[in-house]
Scaffold this motif. Structure first.
Motif, PDB file in Angstrom:
ATOM      1  N   ALA A   1     -27.726 -26.493  -8.100  1.00  0.00           N
ATOM      2  CA  ALA A   1     -28.160 -25.467  -7.154  1.00  0.00           C
ATOM      3  C   ALA A   1     -29.166 -24.564  -7.832  1.00  0.00           C
ATOM      4  CB  ALA A   1     -26.960 -24.648  -6.660  1.00  0.00           C
ATOM      5  N   TRP A   2     -30.196 -24.129  -7.057  1.00  0.00           N
ATOM      6  CA  TRP A   2     -31.186 -23.216  -7.609  1.00  0.00           C
ATOM      7  C   TRP A   2     -30.547 -21.872  -7.908  1.00  0.00           C
ATOM      8  CZ3 TRP A   2     -35.630 -24.769  -9.391  1.00  0.00           C
ATOM      9  CH2 TRP A   2     -36.232 -25.914  -8.842  1.00  0.00           C
ATOM     10  N   LYS A   3     -30.993 -21.260  -8.993  1.00  0.00           N
ATOM     11  CA  LYS A   3     -30.501 -19.935  -9.347  1.00  0.00           C
ATOM     12  C   LYS A   3     -31.003 -18.918  -8.324  1.00  0.00           C
ATOM     13  CE  LYS A   3     -32.508 -17.599 -12.603  1.00  0.00           C
ATOM     14  NZ  LYS A   3     -33.001 -17.164 -13.929  1.00  0.00           N
ATOM     15  N   LEU A   4     -30.133 -17.982  -7.926  1.00  0.00           N
ATOM     16  CA  LEU A   4     -30.473 -16.892  -7.033  1.00  0.00           C
ATOM     17  C   LEU A   4     -30.250 -15.573  -7.750  1.00  0.00           C
ATOM     18  CD1 LEU A   4     -28.799 -18.125  -3.716  1.00  0.00           C
ATOM     19  CD2 LEU A   4     -31.229 -18.147  -4.271  1.00  0.00           C
ATOM     20  N   PRO A   5     -30.870 -14.485  -7.279  1.00  0.00           N
ATOM     21  CA  PRO A   5     -30.552 -13.176  -7.863  1.00  0.00           C
ATOM     22  C   PRO A   5     -29.047 -12.929  -7.819  1.00  0.00           C
ATOM     23  CG  PRO A   5     -32.445 -13.016  -6.409  1.00  0.00           C
ATOM     24  CD  PRO A   5     -31.902 -14.390  -6.226  1.00  0.00           C
ATOM     25  N   LYS A   6     -28.552 -12.214  -8.786  1.00  0.00           N
ATOM     26  CA  LYS A   6     -27.122 -12.030  -8.925  1.00  0.00           C
ATOM     27  C   LYS A   6     -26.498 -11.436  -7.670  1.00  0.00           C
ATOM     28  CE  LYS A   6     -23.777 -10.310 -12.292  1.00  0.00           C
ATOM     29  NZ  LYS A   6     -23.612  -9.570 -13.578  1.00  0.00           N
ATOM     30  N   GLU A   7     -27.178 -10.423  -7.099  1.00  0.00           N
ATOM     31  CA  GLU A   7     -26.601  -9.754  -5.942  1.00  0.00           C
ATOM     32  C   GLU A   7     -26.639 -10.628  -4.684  1.00  0.00           C
ATOM     33  OE1 GLU A   7     -30.897  -8.585  -6.560  1.00  0.00           O
ATOM     34  OE2 GLU A   7     -29.046  -8.745  -7.744  1.00  0.00           O
ATOM     35  N   ASP A   8     -27.466 -11.671  -4.677  1.00  0.00           N
ATOM     36  CA  ASP A   8     -27.574 -12.543  -3.505  1.00  0.00           C
ATOM     37  C   ASP A   8     -26.846 -13.868  -3.690  1.00  0.00           C
ATOM     38  OD1 ASP A   8     -29.200 -10.613  -2.344  1.00  0.00           O
ATOM     39  OD2 ASP A   8     -31.050 -11.538  -3.102  1.00  0.00           O
ATOM     40  N   SER A   9     -26.159 -14.029  -4.781  1.00  0.00           N
ATOM     41  CA  SER A   9     -25.557 -15.329  -5.086  1.00  0.00           C
ATOM     42  C   SER A   9     -24.267 -15.524  -4.290  1.00  0.00           C
ATOM     43  CB  SER A   9     -25.237 -15.428  -6.573  1.00  0.00           C
ATOM     44  OG  SER A   9     -26.411 -15.343  -7.335  1.00  0.00           O
ATOM     45  N   PRO A  10     -24.111 -16.678  -3.624  1.00  0.00           N
ATOM     46  CA  PRO A  10     -22.832 -16.998  -2.988  1.00  0.00           C
ATOM     47  C   PRO A  10     -21.761 -17.279  -4.040  1.00  0.00           C
ATOM     48  CG  PRO A  10     -24.333 -18.849  -2.825  1.00  0.00           C
ATOM     49  CD  PRO A  10     -25.122 -17.715  -3.401  1.00  0.00           C
ATOM     50  N   ALA A  11     -20.533 -17.379  -3.584  1.00  0.00           N
ATOM     51  CA  ALA A  11     -19.398 -17.502  -4.503  1.00  0.00           C
ATOM     52  C   ALA A  11     -19.517 -18.685  -5.466  1.00  0.00           C
ATOM     53  CB  ALA A  11     -18.097 -17.578  -3.710  1.00  0.00           C
ATOM     54  N   PRO A  12     -19.937 -19.888  -5.018  1.00  0.00           N
ATOM     55  CA  PRO A  12     -20.016 -21.008  -5.984  1.00  0.00           C
ATOM     56  C   PRO A  12     -21.024 -20.750  -7.108  1.00  0.00           C
ATOM     57  CG  PRO A  12     -19.995 -21.830  -3.731  1.00  0.00           C
ATOM     58  CD  PRO A  12     -20.175 -20.352  -3.626  1.00  0.00           C
ATOM     59  N   ILE A  13     -22.189 -20.159  -6.764  1.00  0.00           N
ATOM     60  CA  ILE A  13     -23.181 -19.878  -7.806  1.00  0.00           C
ATOM     61  C   ILE A  13     -22.696 -18.757  -8.710  1.00  0.00           C
ATOM     62  CG2 ILE A  13     -25.526 -19.031  -8.213  1.00  0.00           C
ATOM     63  CD1 ILE A  13     -26.461 -20.540  -5.808  1.00  0.00           C
ATOM     64  N   ALA A  14     -22.048 -17.742  -8.152  1.00  0.00           N
ATOM     65  CA  ALA A  14     -21.501 -16.664  -8.978  1.00  0.00           C
ATOM     66  C   ALA A  14     -20.460 -17.200  -9.950  1.00  0.00           C
ATOM     67  CB  ALA A  14     -20.894 -15.584  -8.080  1.00  0.00           C
ATOM     68  N   ALA A  15     -19.624 -18.134  -9.477  1.00  0.00           N
ATOM     69  CA  ALA A  15     -18.625 -18.722 -10.367  1.00  0.00           C
ATOM     70  C   ALA A  15     -19.284 -19.524 -11.482  1.00  0.00           C
ATOM     71  CB  ALA A  15     -17.670 -19.600  -9.559  1.00  0.00           C
ATOM     72  N   ALA A  16     -20.341 -20.289 -11.131  1.00  0.00           N
ATOM     73  CA  ALA A  16     -21.046 -21.053 -12.158  1.00  0.00           C
ATOM     74  C   ALA A  16     -21.714 -20.125 -13.162  1.00  0.00           C
ATOM     75  CB  ALA A  16     -22.090 -21.957 -11.493  1.00  0.00           C
ATOM     76  N   ARG A  17     -22.285 -19.018 -12.673  1.00  0.00           N
ATOM     77  CA  ARG A  17     -22.904 -18.047 -13.577  1.00  0.00           C
ATOM     78  C   ARG A  17     -21.864 -17.450 -14.529  1.00  0.00           C
ATOM     79  NH1 ARG A  17     -25.605 -15.337 -10.201  1.00  0.00           N
ATOM     80  NH2 ARG A  17     -27.764 -15.724 -10.869  1.00  0.00           N
ATOM     81  N   ASN A  18     -20.704 -17.086 -14.011  1.00  0.00           N
ATOM     82  CA  ASN A  18     -19.657 -16.505 -14.856  1.00  0.00           C
ATOM     83  C   ASN A  18     -19.165 -17.511 -15.893  1.00  0.00           C
ATOM     84  OD1 ASN A  18     -19.765 -14.060 -13.495  1.00  0.00           O
ATOM     85  ND2 ASN A  18     -18.182 -14.638 -12.019  1.00  0.00           N
ATOM     86  N   THR A  19     -19.065 -18.781 -15.482  1.00  0.00           N
ATOM     87  CA  THR A  19     -18.636 -19.820 -16.435  1.00  0.00           C
ATOM     88  C   THR A  19     -19.647 -19.960 -17.560  1.00  0.00           C
ATOM     89  OG1 THR A  19     -17.458 -21.037 -14.695  1.00  0.00           O
ATOM     90  CG2 THR A  19     -18.069 -22.262 -16.680  1.00  0.00           C
ATOM     91  N   ARG A  20     -20.928 -19.959 -17.200  1.00  0.00           N
ATOM     92  CA  ARG A  20     -21.963 -20.073 -18.233  1.00  0.00           C
ATOM     93  C   ARG A  20     -21.945 -18.867 -19.163  1.00  0.00           C
ATOM     94  NH1 ARG A  20     -28.012 -21.455 -16.472  1.00  0.00           N
ATOM     95  NH2 ARG A  20     -26.915 -23.362 -15.887  1.00  0.00           N
ATOM     96  N   MET A  21     -21.774 -17.668 -18.608  1.00  0.00           N
ATOM     97  CA  MET A  21     -21.740 -16.465 -19.446  1.00  0.00           C
ATOM     98  C   MET A  21     -20.545 -16.495 -20.390  1.00  0.00           C
ATOM     99  SD  MET A  21     -22.841 -13.573 -16.624  1.00  0.00           S
ATOM    100  CE  MET A  21     -22.467 -12.246 -17.765  1.00  0.00           C
ATOM    101  N   ARG A  22     -19.405 -16.996 -19.883  1.00  0.00           N
ATOM    102  CA  ARG A  22     -18.231 -17.066 -20.747  1.00  0.00           C
ATOM    103  C   ARG A  22     -18.465 -18.039 -21.902  1.00  0.00           C
ATOM    104  NH1 ARG A  22     -15.124 -19.289 -17.559  1.00  0.00           N
ATOM    105  NH2 ARG A  22     -14.908 -21.332 -18.540  1.00  0.00           N
TER     106      ARG A  22
END
Length: 375
Positions: free
Chosen positions: A63-84
């Motif tokens: 999935a294409w990266k979206l701004p953090k505030e506009d990210s749906p739940a699946p992208i937000a979860a993927a972002r959090n996993t990557r940050m962890r």
């Protein structure tokens, strides 16, 4: 630093045999090594950036990266996993950095170090290394020092050495007047001249190889001649495999290097006491030259500078050597004459393709350097 900035210098890192030198390394490069004193100079806050444009969601769907505030739940979860995962990798690197020190560990940082907010809330897992180390030191009872420093000490290091009574020495002699006078700054001479960039052709017609390929081959061959010269013949192939991981390049240049090193007529160039990759600088014209001589033989009555050349087309006479090479050797001769006045200065080219040493008459290289019109 001026030398590194003004010349095309290859900086080599050897994992072992550091001796009494200072090594500047990344945390990745230092893995598996140890030193008496380790300094971590850059451990303050770092701006975390998302460089990738695509996230892999659960199940492997991109999935294409979206701004953090506009990210749906699946992208937000993927972002959090990557940050962890990045935070966990940061902690692993910190562990490597801290465990490189045998005796002293010095942790420093320039910039901000904001581990906690004003409300006391903890920052994410990958807060800056500086504050992670500080928190750990406080937990084991480190003592505060001047300017907010902390020191955790167990035992004494280095061990105190027994002191012998000082023998009465001669009375102090006053220094001469010139010793207390500040030397004037050196004149501005601009960028040093490189002997290999004085103009003129560096190859005869029909050379064949493209410039990039010829440069890579020449660099590899110079490296082998420098590093294999002092090794027993049986150990050279194994060292060459470490120096040149590319098997195709190694198969191309290793036989040529071994033919040079095994030639009895060339043995005096690589004998004990000769010098390899010798940096040399001296005034040249109104400026200063800075270069590196492949092999230098220093004797009581003469100095011999040898440059390795990997050309395909080799001249039969010194008079037919390409102009650019003659100018380079002329610059070396001019510098060596100033460093060792009174000794006979000789120059020669070692043509590696034929394992042939070609002495260059002094008048030829001198005339070629004068043709360079050095300002």
């Amino acid at each position: 630093l001026i030398w590194l900035d003004s010349e095309e210098v290859e900086v080599k890192r050897q994992a072992d045999g550091a001796g009494g030198r200072i090594r500047v390394m990344t945390v990745h490069g230092a893995k598996g090594l140890e030193a008496p004193i380790v300094i971590l100079p850059d451990t303050a806050d770092r701006e975390r950036r998302e460089r990738d444009e695509i996230f892999l969601l659960e199940g492997g769907l991109p999935a294409w990266k979206l701004p953090k505030e506009d990210s749906p739940a699946p992208i937000a979860a993927a972002r959090n996993t990557r940050m962890r995962r990045q935070a966990e990798e940061s902690l692993r690197l910190l562990y490597v950095a801290l465990t490189r020190a045998r005796c002293w560990l010095i942790v420093a940082g320039a910039g901000k170090a904001a581990m906690e907010t004003s409300a006391g809330a903890k920052a994410p897992l990958d807060w800056c290394w500086y504050l992670q180390v500080r928190r750990g030191m406080q937990a084991v009872g480190a003592m505060p020092g001047p300017a907010g420093r902390l020191r955790y000490q167990t035992g004494d290091w280095p061990d105190p050495l027994p002191t012998a009574p000082e023998a009465a020495g001669p009375a102090a002699v006053p220094l001469p007047g010139w010793a207390s006078v500040t030397a004037p700054p050196p004149p501005e001479t601009g960028r040093p001249l490189s002997p290999s960039n004085l103009g003129g052709a560096k190859a005869l017609p029909g050379e064949g190889l493209e410039e990039a390929a010829a440069l890579a081959r020449g660099t590899a061959l110079h490296l082998l001649l420098e590093q294999l010269a002092g090794l027993p013949a049986a150990a050279r192939a194994a060292r060459a495999a470490v120096l040149l991981p590319d098997p195709a390049l190694r198969a191309d240049v290793l036989p040529e290097a071994l033919a040079v090193l095994d030639d009895a007529a060339l043995a005096p160039l690589f004998a004990e006491g000769t010098l390899a990759e010798v940096g040399v600088t001296a005034p040249l014209g109104s400026g200063r030259m800075l270069g590196s001589i492949d092999r230098l033989v220093v004797a009581a009555d003469r100095i011999l500078a040898v440059d390795f050349k990997t050309n395909n087309v080799i001249p039969d006479r010194a008079e037919d050597v390409p102009e650019g090479l003659l100018r380079q050797m002329g610059a070396y001769a001019a510098a060596l004459a100033q460093i060792w006045p009174g000794r006979r200065i000789e120059t020669a080219i070692l043509w590696t393709r034929r394992a042939t040493l070609m002495p260059l008459p002094p008048d030829i290289v001198r005339a070629a350097m004068l043709r360079a019109a050095i300002p």
